[in-house]
Write a protein that holds these residues in place. Structure first.
Motif, PDB file in Angstrom:
ATOM      1  N   THR A 125       0.795  -1.226   0.000  1.00 62.40           N
ATOM      2  CA  THR A 125       0.000   0.000   0.000  1.00 62.40           C
ATOM      3  C   THR A 125       0.830   1.280   0.000  1.00 62.40           C
ATOM      4  N   ALA A 126       2.087   1.205   0.439  1.00 63.47           N
ATOM      5  CA  ALA A 126       2.899   2.418   0.547  1.00 63.47           C
ATOM      6  C   ALA A 126       4.042   2.482  -0.458  1.00 63.47           C
ATOM      7  N   LEU A 127       4.536   1.339  -0.917  1.00 62.34           N
ATOM      8  CA  LEU A 127       5.723   1.340  -1.769  1.00 62.34           C
ATOM      9  C   LEU A 127       5.426   1.043  -3.232  1.00 62.34           C
ATOM     10  N   LEU A 128       4.295   0.395  -3.514  1.00 59.94           N
ATOM     11  CA  LEU A 128       3.956   0.048  -4.888  1.00 59.94           C
ATOM     12  C   LEU A 128       2.835   0.933  -5.419  1.00 59.94           C
ATOM     13  N   PRO A 129       2.836   1.222  -6.745  1.00 58.66           N
ATOM     14  CA  PRO A 129       1.706   1.953  -7.319  1.00 58.66           C
ATOM     15  C   PRO A 129       0.435   1.111  -7.248  1.00 58.66           C
ATOM     16  N   ILE A 130      -0.702   1.758  -7.194  1.00 58.44           N
ATOM     17  CA  ILE A 130      -1.976   1.051  -7.028  1.00 58.44           C
ATOM     18  C   ILE A 130      -2.163  -0.031  -8.088  1.00 58.44           C
ATOM     19  N   ALA A 131      -1.768   0.250  -9.307  1.00 66.01           N
ATOM     20  CA  ALA A 131      -1.977  -0.706 -10.395  1.00 66.01           C
ATOM     21  C   ALA A 131      -1.218  -2.009 -10.199  1.00 66.01           C
ATOM     22  N   LEU A 132      -0.159  -1.978  -9.391  1.00 66.54           N
ATOM     23  CA  LEU A 132       0.658  -3.179  -9.191  1.00 66.54           C
ATOM     24  C   LEU A 132       0.433  -3.822  -7.828  1.00 66.54           C
ATOM     25  N   GLN A 133      -0.526  -3.334  -7.083  1.00 63.53           N
ATOM     26  CA  GLN A 133      -0.787  -3.902  -5.760  1.00 63.53           C
ATOM     27  C   GLN A 133      -1.618  -5.180  -5.883  1.00 63.53           C
ATOM     28  N   THR A 134      -1.087  -6.260  -5.351  1.00 61.60           N
ATOM     29  CA  THR A 134      -1.853  -7.507  -5.298  1.00 61.60           C
ATOM     30  C   THR A 134      -2.856  -7.457  -4.160  1.00 61.60           C
ATOM     31  N   TYR A 135      -2.452  -6.825  -3.053  1.00 62.79           N
ATOM     32  CA  TYR A 135      -3.309  -6.705  -1.882  1.00 62.79           C
ATOM     33  C   TYR A 135      -3.430  -5.223  -1.517  1.00 62.79           C
ATOM     34  N   GLY A 136      -4.467  -4.568  -2.036  1.00 67.26           N
ATOM     35  CA  GLY A 136      -4.670  -3.162  -1.770  1.00 67.26           C
ATOM     36  C   GLY A 136      -5.386  -2.921  -0.458  1.00 67.26           C
ATOM     37  N   GLU A 137      -5.718  -1.661  -0.206  1.00 63.34           N
ATOM     38  CA  GLU A 137      -6.355  -1.298   1.054  1.00 63.34           C
ATOM     39  C   GLU A 137      -7.685  -2.015   1.263  1.00 63.34           C
ATOM     40  N   GLN A 138      -8.426  -2.268   0.193  1.00 62.62           N
ATOM     41  CA  GLN A 138      -9.714  -2.944   0.326  1.00 62.62           C
ATOM     42  C   GLN A 138      -9.537  -4.349   0.888  1.00 62.62           C
ATOM     43  N   TYR A 139      -8.475  -5.031   0.449  1.00 65.62           N
ATOM     44  CA  TYR A 139      -8.192  -6.374   0.967  1.00 65.62           C
ATOM     45  C   TYR A 139      -7.919  -6.319   2.465  1.00 65.62           C
TER      46      TYR A 139
END
Length: 445
Positions: free
Chosen positions: A302-316
């Protein structure tokens, strides 16, 4: 200094995080010939396995149990050395002591399988045979997990298709579908023994009522293999791994806070470096062919990767139970406390209520709570001044921000042993508290 036996192959690797996993990963990658830079945000490496010293006391701030020694053996062998060469390991006997609410006498867990079989039989006739069968299952499950799952990156299904895994699928399936508490109840009926067998779930950040019985494998570690302690504490393990990493050529940069993992490429982007900020606030970039993040998964995603590359975003993460928090107390005691062993557990009678309050809404502080006390000075005099005792106290609590976050190190607050832990909105996280010598541990936590 680079080890003369290592040949560099030109690949640049940046490792984020100087905890034990980051240090070990960096050391092994450098040993294989990679050019490795490790970025650690704190002034010292160690992560959760760091230490703190004050007034002649030295405290391990995080982990205090040395379990799964063969995993450490495996790492040291890969680095061309051994645990025996790097560490001074002491076998604890008893491995730990357990107090139970409402019961005057504690139970000491001895070193060795036969000794624990005899202990269980003495407490509950017939339990000796059943605990031997339980530990045989625990050993078998542990050995399969270690052999097929521990050292794999899970890039393929191959580890799951081996004969020793396939033939055990019906058993493994049952172990995954049944709770640890239910499985334990089939082995022993004495509530004290059930708590001893269910407690390993806490190491996993869960409860015995929700942890799959697959994890009964953890009883192998204390009831069969026994509990060890590295002289100097767990921080000594960190120091040795860090030293081996440096010898292999790892460049360790402290006070370096990673702010972004750089990526390049279109359809299949790849990591290309890490932006980081030093103690003065100056921004730097460490370019890399490979980036390994040993930081928390939530922070990495959530802090180091761009949203498009997040496997586990804030919603998860928002949908997940965060697990337990804890109140930690570091106590310097004048005198001795013979009632406590190196590891001492104090269990409340109503575990259902304890775990419900910690894991389920509405969350609240258990009353009374179960807790864990570590007294390393009983075998390691380097952790406390002569005539004093070093205590680390951990009280599991719900992950509730309203409880407070602890204070920074400062002048030691005045306190007595009768203060109720966990009820302060901002409990001190690090302090030297002089506990009256007349204070003794109670059978009621």
């Amino acid at each position: 200094m680079t080890s003369p036996s290592v040949t560099r192959n030109g690949r640049r690797v940046v490792v984020i995080g100087g905890g034990i996993s980051g240090l070990a990963s960096a050391a092994l990658l450098a040993k294989e010939g990679h050019e490795v830079t490790l970025l650690e945000k704190s002034s010292e490496v160690g992560g959760r396995a760091s230490s703190w010293e004050s007034d002649g006391f030295r405290f391990d701030l995080g982990p205090s149990w040395y379990l799964m020694p063969e995993v450490f053996d495996h790492f040291f062998r890969l680095m061309g050395t051994s645990s025996a060469e790097q560490l001074d390991l002491v076998s604890l006997d008893p491995g730990y002591r357990v107090f139970f609410e409402g019961t005057p006498e504690p139970i000491d867990i001895p070193h060795g399988l036969d000794e624990n079989v005899a202990l269980f039989e003495s407490i509950e006739p017939g339990a000796g045979r059943r605990i031997r069968e339980y530990l045989a299952s625990s050993r078998d499950t542990y050995d399969v997990a270690k052999r097929r799952f521990l050292y794999t990156s899970f890039r393929s299904w191959a580890p799951l298709l081996r004969r020793d895994v396939v033939t055990r699928l019906p058993t493994l399936g049952r172990l995954l579908l049944q709770s640890l508490d239910s499985f334990v109840a089939r082995t022993v009926s004495d509530p004290r023994l059930r708590q001893i067998l269910g407690y390993p779930a806490v190491f996993l950040g869960s409860s015995p009522y929700e942890t799959p019985s697959m994890y009964h494998l953890m009883s192998t570690l204390d009831l069969d293999d026994g509990v060890l302690y590295p002289q100097g504490g767990l921080t000594t393990v960190i120091q040795r791994i860090a030293a081996l990493a440096r010898e292999a050529g790892v460049s360790i940069v402290t006070e370096a806070t990673a702010t972004r993992i750089r990526t390049s490429g279109g359809v299949r982007p790849a990591a290309s470096g890490v932006d980081w900020v030093d103690a003065s606030g100056e921004l730097h970039t460490a370019w890399a062919d490979v980036v390994v993040s040993a930081a928390d998964l939530h922070h990495t995603e959530t802090a180091l990767l761009p949203i498009a590359l997040q496997t586990y975003g804030e919603q998860y993460w928002a949908s997940k139970n965060p697990g337990p928090s804890a109140l930690l107390m570091y106590l310097g005691v004048s005198g001795e406390l013979p009632e406590l062993e190196h590891h001492t557990l104090l269990f409340s009678r109503d575990w259902h209520d304890n775990f419900r309050r910690i894991f389920h809404e509405p969350k609240s502080i258990p009353s009374p709570p179960s807790l864990y006390v570590c007294k390393p000075s009983v075998v390691d005099p380097s952790t406390a001044p002569a005539g004093h005792t070093n205590l680390f106290v951990l009280v599991p609590l719900p992950a509730e921000p309203a409880l407070g976050s602890g204070s920074l190190p400062g002048p030691p607050p005045l306190a007595t042993a009768r203060e109720a832990p966990g009820h302060s909105p901002a409990p001190p996280s690090r302090s030297i508290t002089q506990v009256p010598r007349s204070s003794k541990p109670s059978a009621t936590p």
